[in-house]
Design a protein around this motif. Structure first.
Motif, PDB file in Angstrom:
ATOM      1  N   GLU A 177     -12.433  -1.219   6.528  1.00 55.36           N
ATOM      2  CA  GLU A 177     -10.956  -1.524   6.623  1.00 55.36           C
ATOM      3  C   GLU A 177     -10.365  -1.643   5.067  1.00 55.36           C
ATOM      4  OE1 GLU A 177     -12.797  -5.274   5.066  1.00 55.36           O
ATOM      5  OE2 GLU A 177     -13.507  -3.814   6.857  1.00 55.36           O
ATOM      6  N   ASP A 178     -11.266  -1.360   4.348  1.00 52.18           N
ATOM      7  CA  ASP A 178     -10.637  -1.847   2.695  1.00 52.18           C
ATOM      8  C   ASP A 178     -11.611  -0.595   2.018  1.00 52.18           C
ATOM      9  OD1 ASP A 178      -9.168  -2.361   0.534  1.00 52.18           O
ATOM     10  OD2 ASP A 178      -9.758  -4.356   0.430  1.00 52.18           O
ATOM     11  N   ALA A 220      -3.503  -0.661   8.083  1.00 48.93           N
ATOM     12  CA  ALA A 220      -2.981   0.807   8.829  1.00 48.93           C
ATOM     13  C   ALA A 220      -2.619   1.682   7.902  1.00 48.93           C
ATOM     14  CB  ALA A 220      -1.963   0.311   9.687  1.00 48.93           C
ATOM     15  N   ASP A 221      -2.088   1.395   6.713  1.00 48.52           N
ATOM     16  CA  ASP A 221      -1.631   2.249   5.518  1.00 48.52           C
ATOM     17  C   ASP A 221      -2.633   2.464   4.482  1.00 48.52           C
ATOM     18  OD1 ASP A 221       0.967   2.260   7.210  1.00 48.52           O
ATOM     19  OD2 ASP A 221       1.578   0.458   5.959  1.00 48.52           O
ATOM     20  N   MET A 222      -3.912   1.985   4.701  1.00 45.28           N
ATOM     21  CA  MET A 222      -5.015   2.171   3.632  1.00 45.28           C
ATOM     22  C   MET A 222      -5.426   3.452   3.234  1.00 45.28           C
ATOM     23  SD  MET A 222      -8.374   2.535   3.223  1.00 45.28           S
ATOM     24  CE  MET A 222      -9.204   2.494   4.803  1.00 45.28           C
ATOM     25  N   VAL A 223      -5.459   3.642   1.781  1.00 43.41           N
ATOM     26  CA  VAL A 223      -6.269   4.795   1.562  1.00 43.41           C
ATOM     27  C   VAL A 223      -7.204   4.436   0.626  1.00 43.41           C
ATOM     28  CG1 VAL A 223      -5.454   6.893  -0.233  1.00 43.41           C
ATOM     29  CG2 VAL A 223      -3.524   5.804   1.321  1.00 43.41           C
ATOM     30  N   ARG A 224      -8.455   5.441   0.784  1.00 43.56           N
ATOM     31  CA  ARG A 224      -9.292   5.140  -0.127  1.00 43.56           C
ATOM     32  C   ARG A 224      -9.065   4.951  -1.433  1.00 43.56           C
ATOM     33  NH1 ARG A 224     -14.485   8.638   1.924  1.00 43.56           N
ATOM     34  NH2 ARG A 224     -15.441   7.179   0.818  1.00 43.56           N
ATOM     35  N   ASN A 234      -6.305  -4.684   0.764  1.00 42.31           N
ATOM     36  CA  ASN A 234      -5.737  -4.315   2.149  1.00 42.31           C
ATOM     37  C   ASN A 234      -5.919  -5.016   3.499  1.00 42.31           C
ATOM     38  OD1 ASN A 234      -6.775  -1.070   1.077  1.00 42.31           O
ATOM     39  ND2 ASN A 234      -4.636  -1.416   1.473  1.00 42.31           N
ATOM     40  N   ASP A 235      -7.172  -6.021   3.278  1.00 43.13           N
ATOM     41  CA  ASP A 235      -7.359  -6.777   4.368  1.00 43.13           C
ATOM     42  C   ASP A 235      -7.362  -8.396   4.173  1.00 43.13           C
ATOM     43  OD1 ASP A 235      -9.570  -6.862   2.532  1.00 43.13           O
ATOM     44  OD2 ASP A 235     -11.061  -6.659   3.741  1.00 43.13           O
ATOM     45  N   CYS A 236      -6.620  -8.515   2.798  1.00 42.51           N
ATOM     46  CA  CYS A 236      -6.398  -9.669   2.428  1.00 42.51           C
ATOM     47  C   CYS A 236      -7.633 -10.679   2.312  1.00 42.51           C
ATOM     48  CB  CYS A 236      -5.258 -10.438   3.132  1.00 42.51           C
ATOM     49  SG  CYS A 236      -3.822  -9.595   2.999  1.00 42.51           S
TER      50      CYS A 236
END
Length: 366
Positions: A180-181, A146-150, A156-158
């Protein structure tokens, strides 16, 4: 994990035969932390020249689109490339490089490993050219989609990988999630514009002609590669033979016999090609082309830096003053008003006609 590379060979029949150096210990980087570009230096540390190599760990199809200092990599046929054990799509091999600062990247986004090593008399080194400094421990990882920045260099998705997705609507890493990442925006490699027309050189003592092109179609962005090839060419001609040299042209004129004007320039222009010396008049851009190009859509004014969106809420009517166009609601108001007047006049006319036809007076007296 660390590995040791010995550079103390004095014999043998492989690519390292005759090396005299010193052993070096190097950290081995997990491929999940490989980066998409590297900038590194291979300096000489003594008065004598050192020998430097870069070792690449890369998926085989990407070798052809890898660029070293903006040029295709020149592989040495005497240095063999081998497949990585357990990863048959990946290969590892070395390339000899000169002393200095270098860049290494692909013409499109992909990740690969790079290590540097070198040696001199009684001296040797080896280390990674760089890597992502990010945690890939899936056991302690917290999902932050949800807080991911390119290009934030975070898993981000572990899933044990960093910035592995592309913004393309596809599940690139096959984990059931889409975009998502995300990796950083794709780099854009430079492209040549068309050659400009042949013109006389900016030297009245030379009879040659030249033509130029610029790496602006498109310009390289996001660390994209520069254009390959020459930016200018010359050919023999009879320039400036029995012609007035442009250096004597009056202000705001240029070219052979001072036949051209540069009225869109502020103050003056180059006397040979008409390019503006300082800046363009408001509403125009492109100094090299004599400021003959109007501001791009959505911009106006001095140096085309003023926003039409801020002034007009949309496009401007002209690129100089940024006058706003008549808005659609104003047009609608005018149309409604005109229709109201026309409609009211029509019904008034019908009313008068009905009274005249009935012979009645339009007014009643007491």
């Amino acid at each position: 994990m660390f590995v040791e590379r010995s550079a103390c060979f004095v014999g043998g029949d492989d690519e390292h035969a005759g090396e005299v150096g010193d052993p070096a210990t190097c950290l081995i980087i997990p491929n999940a932390l490989f980066y998409d570009m590297y900038v590194f230096s291979t300096p000489d540390t003594t008065r004598t020249k050192s020998t430097h190599y870069m070792t690449l760990v890369i998926e085989e199809p990407y070798l052809d689109i890898l660029r070293f200092d903006d040029q295709p990599i020149q592989l040495d046929e005497n240095i063999p490339w081998k497949y990585v054990f357990g990863m048959m799509a990946w290969k590892v091999g070395s390339v000899k490089v000169t002393s200095g600062t270098h860049s290494l990247q692909g013409i499109r986004l992909f990740y690969f490993g790079c290590y540097l090593y070198g040696y001199n008399q009684g001296y040797g080194y080896m280390h990674p050219a760089g890597f992502m400094a990010s945690s890939i421990d899936v056991d302690t990882c917290e999902v932050t989609n949800a807080d991911m920045v390119r290009g934030d260099i975070i898993d981000n998705d572990c899933d044990g990988r960093v910035d592995e997705e592309y913004l393309d609507g596809w599940d690139n890493d096959h984990d059931g999630y889409i975009d998502e990442d995300l990796a950083k925006p794709n780099r854009v490699n430079g492209g040549w514009q068309a050659w400009r027309a042949w013109t006389c050189t900016q030297n009245c003592k030379s009879t040659d002609m030249e033509r130029v092109r610029r790496c602006v179609n498109p310009r390289p962005v996001n660390f994209g590669s520069n254009c390959l090839g020459k930016e200018n060419e010359t050919k023999s001609s009879n320039c400036w033979v029995r012609k007035r040299c442009p250096t004597t042209c009056p202000k705001m004129s240029y070219g052979a016999e001072c036949a051209h004007t540069c009225s869109n320039c502020v103050n003056d222009c180059n006397k040979f090609n008409g390019s503006c010396l300082k800046r363009c008049i408001p509403g125009y851009q492109d100094l090299e082309e004599g400021c003959t190009t109007p501001c791009s859509s959505g911009w106006y004014g001095d140096q085309c830096k003023l926003s039409c969106e801020e002034k007009c809420g949309g496009e401007c009517a002209d690129p100089v003053e940024g006058d706003c166009p008549i808005r659609y609601w104003l047009i609608l108001m005018i149309v409604v008003t005109v229709l109201g007047v026309v409609g009211g006049g029509y019904y008034y006319w019908r009313w008068r006609q009905e009274y005249r036809g009935s012979g009645s007076s339009m007014f009643t007296y007491a």
